[in-house]
Motif scaffolding. Structure first.
Motif, PDB file in Angstrom:
ATOM      1  N   GLY A  21     -72.366  39.124 -22.633  1.00 35.25           N
ATOM      2  CA  GLY A  21     -73.745  39.540 -22.823  1.00 35.25           C
ATOM      3  C   GLY A  21     -73.817  40.819 -23.632  1.00 35.25           C
ATOM      4  N   HIS A  22     -75.040  41.224 -23.934  1.00 32.84           N
ATOM      5  CA  HIS A  22     -75.234  42.384 -24.799  1.00 32.84           C
ATOM      6  C   HIS A  22     -76.525  43.076 -24.423  1.00 32.84           C
ATOM      7  CE1 HIS A  22     -74.499  44.711 -28.450  1.00 32.84           C
ATOM      8  NE2 HIS A  22     -75.798  44.630 -28.725  1.00 32.84           N
ATOM      9  N   SER A  23     -76.563  44.379 -24.588  1.00 35.30           N
ATOM     10  CA  SER A  23     -77.786  45.151 -24.378  1.00 35.30           C
ATOM     11  C   SER A  23     -77.876  46.199 -25.474  1.00 35.30           C
ATOM     12  CB  SER A  23     -77.794  45.821 -22.995  1.00 35.30           C
ATOM     13  OG  SER A  23     -79.033  46.461 -22.752  1.00 35.30           O
ATOM     14  N   PRO A  39     -79.115  37.253 -17.545  1.00 37.76           N
ATOM     15  CA  PRO A  39     -78.067  36.254 -17.315  1.00 37.76           C
ATOM     16  C   PRO A  39     -78.625  34.845 -17.090  1.00 37.76           C
ATOM     17  CG  PRO A  39     -78.491  37.466 -15.317  1.00 37.76           C
ATOM     18  CD  PRO A  39     -79.411  38.042 -16.352  1.00 37.76           C
ATOM     19  N   THR A  40     -78.769  34.080 -18.142  1.00 31.57           N
ATOM     20  CA  THR A  40     -79.347  32.734 -18.024  1.00 31.57           C
ATOM     21  C   THR A  40     -78.306  31.622 -18.194  1.00 31.57           C
ATOM     22  OG1 THR A  40     -79.923  32.745 -20.385  1.00 31.57           O
ATOM     23  CG2 THR A  40     -81.592  33.545 -18.827  1.00 31.57           C
ATOM     24  N   LYS A  41     -77.074  31.940 -18.553  1.00 33.74           N
ATOM     25  CA  LYS A  41     -76.045  30.923 -18.743  1.00 33.74           C
ATOM     26  C   LYS A  41     -75.676  30.279 -17.414  1.00 33.74           C
ATOM     27  CE  LYS A  41     -71.276  30.284 -20.382  1.00 33.74           C
ATOM     28  NZ  LYS A  41     -70.083  30.950 -20.980  1.00 33.74           N
ATOM     29  N   ASP A  42     -75.726  28.945 -17.370  1.00 32.78           N
ATOM     30  CA  ASP A  42     -75.376  28.235 -16.137  1.00 32.78           C
ATOM     31  C   ASP A  42     -73.887  28.398 -15.824  1.00 32.78           C
ATOM     32  OD1 ASP A  42     -77.952  27.281 -15.769  1.00 32.78           O
ATOM     33  OD2 ASP A  42     -77.607  25.483 -16.964  1.00 32.78           O
ATOM     34  N   ARG A  43     -73.601  28.559 -14.545  1.00 34.71           N
ATOM     35  CA  ARG A  43     -72.208  28.705 -14.128  1.00 34.71           C
ATOM     36  C   ARG A  43     -71.674  27.442 -13.461  1.00 34.71           C
ATOM     37  NH1 ARG A  43     -69.311  33.997 -11.464  1.00 34.71           N
ATOM     38  NH2 ARG A  43     -67.178  33.265 -11.870  1.00 34.71           N
ATOM     39  N   ASP A  44     -72.351  26.961 -12.448  1.00 37.12           N
ATOM     40  CA  ASP A  44     -71.883  25.788 -11.712  1.00 37.12           C
ATOM     41  C   ASP A  44     -72.812  24.590 -11.866  1.00 37.12           C
ATOM     42  OD1 ASP A  44     -69.521  26.873 -10.603  1.00 37.12           O
ATOM     43  OD2 ASP A  44     -70.709  27.932  -9.107  1.00 37.12           O
ATOM     44  N   THR A  45     -74.102  24.851 -11.765  1.00 39.48           N
ATOM     45  CA  THR A  45     -75.087  23.781 -11.741  1.00 39.48           C
ATOM     46  C   THR A  45     -76.109  23.978 -12.850  1.00 39.48           C
ATOM     47  OG1 THR A  45     -74.847  23.648  -9.332  1.00 39.48           O
ATOM     48  CG2 THR A  45     -76.786  22.571 -10.313  1.00 39.48           C
ATOM     49  N   GLU A  71     -79.412  26.403 -12.823  1.00 41.26           N
ATOM     50  CA  GLU A  71     -79.373  27.458 -11.800  1.00 41.26           C
ATOM     51  C   GLU A  71     -78.974  28.810 -12.370  1.00 41.26           C
ATOM     52  OE1 GLU A  71     -77.382  26.742  -8.168  1.00 41.26           O
ATOM     53  OE2 GLU A  71     -78.327  24.791  -7.813  1.00 41.26           O
ATOM     54  N   GLY A  72     -78.519  28.843 -13.632  1.00 40.90           N
ATOM     55  CA  GLY A  72     -78.167  30.112 -14.246  1.00 40.90           C
ATOM     56  C   GLY A  72     -76.891  30.709 -13.689  1.00 40.90           C
ATOM     57  N   PHE A  73     -76.743  31.997 -13.898  1.00 42.96           N
ATOM     58  CA  PHE A  73     -75.522  32.702 -13.501  1.00 42.96           C
ATOM     59  C   PHE A  73     -75.671  33.382 -12.149  1.00 42.96           C
ATOM     60  CE2 PHE A  73     -73.329  36.762 -13.089  1.00 42.96           C
ATOM     61  CZ  PHE A  73     -72.010  36.382 -13.285  1.00 42.96           C
ATOM     62  N   THR A  74     -74.603  33.367 -11.394  1.00 42.38           N
ATOM     63  CA  THR A  74     -74.480  34.239 -10.231  1.00 42.38           C
ATOM     64  C   THR A  74     -73.010  34.616 -10.080  1.00 42.38           C
ATOM     65  OG1 THR A  74     -75.178  34.565  -7.933  1.00 42.38           O
ATOM     66  CG2 THR A  74     -74.050  32.503  -8.439  1.00 42.38           C
ATOM     67  N   HIS A  75     -72.774  35.758  -9.468  1.00 46.92           N
ATOM     68  CA  HIS A  75     -71.402  36.228  -9.288  1.00 46.92           C
ATOM     69  C   HIS A  75     -70.623  35.358  -8.310  1.00 46.92           C
ATOM     70  CE1 HIS A  75     -70.727  39.813 -11.563  1.00 46.92           C
ATOM     71  NE2 HIS A  75     -71.758  40.467 -11.067  1.00 46.92           N
ATOM     72  N   LYS A  76     -69.292  35.365  -8.500  1.00 49.76           N
ATOM     73  CA  LYS A  76     -68.356  34.887  -7.501  1.00 49.76           C
ATOM     74  C   LYS A  76     -67.408  36.032  -7.188  1.00 49.76           C
ATOM     75  CE  LYS A  76     -68.399  29.937  -8.546  1.00 49.76           C
ATOM     76  NZ  LYS A  76     -67.573  28.747  -8.822  1.00 49.76           N
ATOM     77  N   LEU A  77     -66.934  36.063  -5.962  1.00 47.76           N
ATOM     78  CA  LEU A  77     -66.018  37.124  -5.573  1.00 47.76           C
ATOM     79  C   LEU A  77     -64.773  37.075  -6.444  1.00 47.76           C
ATOM     80  CD1 LEU A  77     -66.309  37.011  -1.677  1.00 47.76           C
ATOM     81  CD2 LEU A  77     -67.708  38.235  -3.350  1.00 47.76           C
ATOM     82  N   GLY A  78     -64.337  38.232  -6.883  1.00 52.47           N
ATOM     83  CA  GLY A  78     -63.183  38.323  -7.765  1.00 52.47           C
ATOM     84  C   GLY A  78     -63.545  38.447  -9.233  1.00 52.47           C
TER      85      GLY A  78
END
Length: 382
Positions: free
Chosen positions: A284-286, A323-329, A332-339
């Motif tokens: 991403g970028h800002s 953060p709009t890029k889908d990660r799993d589904t 649903e967009g992006f969400t963090h995973k541990l690690g």
């Protein structure tokens, strides 16, 4: 792995490290690739230096002793009390943050609100809100007559939101991001509250501001964001923002001098990279050029006759990143995973790198203001 490139080492940097031999923090700068302790009775804290007439000149001339190479100390694991490692570069300053200062983040906040924290609904709402708003907010100056007209048009469309109010209205959103001394630094773990299932990093510029409102330098920051918690209710902002290890600042504060000024902050280009243990990569970028409120205006709205901060502040300026890029589904967009490893970088600022954990799994914050004062007194620095 160092967090400053050779070209960046020409600037004047100030930060903090943990020194196990004194069981407390030290104020440091970088000289010839070494971490140099400049802690003294004149400047026992970063706050004291930020209050000076010319902080950069003081740091450049201050006597000090080398603690070791930047490469070695930057690679040390934060949290280990028996190892020299970097801390967040601020100490006694209040940690404040501005929200909804970019057009794209305004739209995403509206989506969070409309979705009530449910990522499943976000894609549909994003399309509807985006179709109505588009890029019409991008070049609007917050608080202007044009912004007031847009506000009326959005109300007529049934799309007005409290987030758009602070985004294009006269008053900025400014909140307390973290408690004094609770922020984590480069290499540390950053924490997500266990109740959150939809969250993301927020790459931001963080200003170092004296008690008189003078901006003396800047660093990078990760304003860890719990989208579902705040999306359920804006009244949950404190729960969404202020948790154990949920605020990262660093790698160091670059002080204003002949090589670095507020104009460099206004022109800063931040890059974000998230690398998951599952192989997922998000970039991403800002761009600070697209902020809707000038950094000096945000400082004035935070600190002034209406509210004093005797030890100064560090102020997050908000982010363009959405953060709009889908990660799993799909949808649903992006969400963090541990690690997840989050790297935020910008030319002239260095790289702030942190690993995502639960707030309940990150090291507990145990070294507060009373501990710092006692430690400095024991070292005859007060």
């Amino acid at each position: 792995m160092s967090f400053l490139e050779p070209a960046e080492l020409t600037g004047t940097f100030i930060g903090r490290v943990w020194r196990p031999d004194v069981n407390g923090p030290a104020v440091v700068t970088i000289r010839d690739g070494h971490v140099v302790d400049i802690t003294s009775k004149t400047a026992p804290t970063v706050r004291e230096i930020c209050e000076m007439d010319d902080p950069a000149a003081f740091v450049a001339e201050a006597a000090g002793s080398s603690l070791g190479s930047l490469e070695v100390i930057a690679a040390a694991q934060p949290g280990a009390r028996d190892t020299i490692h970097f801390l967040a570069p601020c100490d006694l300053q209040s940690v404040k943050a501005c929200g909804v200062t970019f057009a794209s983040s305004m739209v995403e906040r509206v989506i969070e609100e409309q979705a009530a924290g449910d990522p499943h609904k976000a894609q549909e709402i994003r399309a509807r809100v985006g179709g109505a708003i588009g890029d019409s907010l991008r070049n609007i100056k917050a608080g202007s007559e044009q912004a007031a007209k847009v506000k009326q048009a959005l109300i007529a469309e049934g799309l007005w939101s409290q987030y758009l109010e602070v985004g294009i209205g006269p008053d900025a959103e400014v909140f307390s991001k973290a408690q004094v001394l609770s922020s984590v630094g480069p290499g540390a773990e950053v924490g997500l509250h266990p109740i959150s299932k939809w969250n993301n990093p927020e790459p931001e510029v963080v200003l170092a501001v004296s008690s008189k409102g003078r901006i003396v330098g800047a660093a990078l920051g990760n304003d860890v964001n719990l989208r579902d918690v705040e999306g359920r209710s804006a009244l949950l902002l404190s729960k969404a923002k202020d948790n154990n290890a949920s605020c990262a600042i660093g790698p160091m504060i670059r002080l204003f001098d002949a090589t670095f000024t507020l104009e460099d902050v206004r022109a800063a280009e931040l890059d974000l990279r998230v690398e998951g243990t599952d192989g997922f990569v998000l970039e991403g970028h800002s761009s600070m050029k697209e902020i809707s409120r000038d950094p000096e205006d945000l400082v004035r709205q935070t600190l002034g006759r209406h509210h004093q901060y005797p030890d100064g502040i560090v102020l997050f300026l908000g982010t363009l990143f959405a953060p709009t890029k889908d990660r799993d589904t799909d949808g649903e967009g992006f969400t963090h995973k541990l690690g997840d490893v989050v790297s935020i970088s910008a030319p002239g600022f260095g790289t702030l790198r942190n690993t995502v954990r639960l707030s309940t799994e990150c090291p507990e914050w145990t070294f507060g203001i009373s501990h710092l004062m006692r430690n400095l007194a024991q070292r005859d620095l007060l």
